[in-house]
Design a protein around this motif. Structure first.
Motif, PDB file in Angstrom:
ATOM      1  N   UNK A 173       1.237  -0.740  -0.528  1.00 24.61           N
ATOM      2  CA  UNK A 173      -0.125  -0.241  -0.227  1.00 24.61           C
ATOM      3  C   UNK A 173       0.417   1.194  -0.296  1.00 24.61           C
ATOM      4  N   UNK A 174       1.205   1.558  -1.595  1.00 28.14           N
ATOM      5  CA  UNK A 174       1.874   2.751  -1.168  1.00 28.14           C
ATOM      6  C   UNK A 174       1.950   4.044  -0.733  1.00 28.14           C
ATOM      7  N   UNK A 175       0.745   4.310  -0.867  1.00 37.77           N
ATOM      8  CA  UNK A 175       0.030   5.408  -0.857  1.00 37.77           C
ATOM      9  C   UNK A 175      -0.210   5.235   0.727  1.00 37.77           C
ATOM     10  N   UNK A 176      -0.545   5.031   1.127  1.00 39.16           N
ATOM     11  CA  UNK A 176      -0.880   4.779   2.775  1.00 39.16           C
ATOM     12  C   UNK A 176       0.699   5.066   3.680  1.00 39.16           C
ATOM     13  N   UNK A 177       1.359   4.942   3.260  1.00 40.07           N
ATOM     14  CA  UNK A 177       2.627   4.382   3.603  1.00 40.07           C
ATOM     15  C   UNK A 177       3.757   5.502   3.753  1.00 40.07           C
ATOM     16  N   UNK A 178       3.070   6.233   2.125  1.00 38.74           N
ATOM     17  CA  UNK A 178       4.349   7.223   1.841  1.00 38.74           C
ATOM     18  C   UNK A 178       4.784   7.929   2.671  1.00 38.74           C
ATOM     19  N   UNK A 179       4.881   8.213   3.924  1.00 41.13           N
ATOM     20  CA  UNK A 179       5.014   8.732   5.147  1.00 41.13           C
ATOM     21  C   UNK A 179       5.144   8.068   6.422  1.00 41.13           C
ATOM     22  N   UNK A 180       5.271   6.918   6.302  1.00 44.68           N
ATOM     23  CA  UNK A 180       5.788   5.772   7.060  1.00 44.68           C
ATOM     24  C   UNK A 180       6.776   5.392   7.388  1.00 44.68           C
ATOM     25  N   UNK A 181       8.498   4.655   8.118  1.00 44.67           N
ATOM     26  CA  UNK A 181       9.399   5.253   8.112  1.00 44.67           C
ATOM     27  C   UNK A 181       9.860   3.966   7.199  1.00 44.67           C
TER      28      UNK A 181
END
Length: 267
Positions: A173-181
């Motif tokens: 899920x690249x969209x939801x994780x775009x600000x995840x380390x």
């Protein structure tokens, strides 16, 4: 569908496995030795062993023909890497000479003839801003360490848990994780810089469009639903491109929250 590799006659190629075992004693209790008996490799690179060698029963590895080299963290039950090999290395170096990383057992170097193998466990950055800062500093320092190493040892393979998913195809899920380390823009930019500096992502080189992950959260049935991240890599010096035979993932190995990644390489 089971994922497996077909054995080839000894000596024709070398098979390297990288596997974050999330505690080697736990992995052994979950059948790691039995799995290795059915899935033989010449070199095993384990990360996050979370133990010193003296508290682990290593006789089963010796029975399979492996010698080992171990770089544990000073903190008990934390980090650490270990390399098991059926081939005797010519030279072994524990750490990279930077105390902040060497005390955490993050890099283990073994040389085999003209080849240098680095077994690495990159910091994760998941516990907050301080560790994320450590991770970014590690990336810069590691880049420079490898750059200098390659001046005298150009044929380098860097295996391990990089704790970064490089591109959108490498994360469920690249969209939801775009600000995840682990998927931050600056981390992904480092990966691009890394591969642009003369390294090949061996899995992606051989499997350009395949969706495959190497880590799944223990939460919410992530592994069952294959909602994972590809954060474990085998990087190969570009000058060794023609020596790469095959590379893949073995997600059916369930001794850890990670799955193993393998490389078949011409010596």
């Amino acid at each position: 569908m089971e994922h497996a590799i077909t054995p080839v006659p000894s000596g024709e190629t070398v098979k390297i496995l990288t596997y974050n075992v999330n505690g080697i004693r736990s992995a052994l209790n979950k059948g790691l030795i039995e799995w290795l008996t059915q899935n033989p490799f010449d070199i095993l690179c384990f990360q996050e062993v979370k133990a010193t060698h003296d508290v682990v029963d290593l006789l089963p590895f010796e029975a399979l023909g492996y010698r080992y080299h171990w770089h544990a963290a000073e903190k008990k039950g934390y980090s650490g890497v270990a390399t098991f090999s059926k081939l005797p290395p010519d030279h072994v170096v524990l750490g990279c000479g930077i105390p902040a990383y060497d005390c955490e057992g993050r890099i283990l170097r073994t040389d085999f003839d003209d080849l240098t193998l680095l077994n690495c466990y990159f910091p994760s950055g998941t516990t907050g801003e301080v560790r994320q800062s450590v991770k970014m500093q590690f990336l810069d320092d590691f880049f420079e360490y490898v750059r200098e190493l390659r001046q005298t040892r150009p044929n380098v393979i860097v295996v391990g848990d990089y704790n970064i998913a490089h591109t959108p195809i490498d994360i469920h899920d690249p969209v939801r994780n775009k600000n995840t380390t682990g998927f931050l823009p600056e981390e992904r930019a480092w990966m691009t810089r890394w591969f642009d500096s003369g390294f090949i992502d061996s899995f992606r080189y051989k499997n350009p469009d395949e969706i495959a992950y190497s880590w799944w959260s223990y939460r919410a049935g992530a592994r069952t639903n294959n909602k994972g991240w590809r954060i474990d890599y085998i990087s190969v010096s570009d000058c060794c491109r023609d020596r790469i035979v095959a590379s893949g993932h073995l997600p059916d190995a369930v001794h850890s929250d990670h799955g193993p990644v393998w490389l078949e390489f011409r010596p």
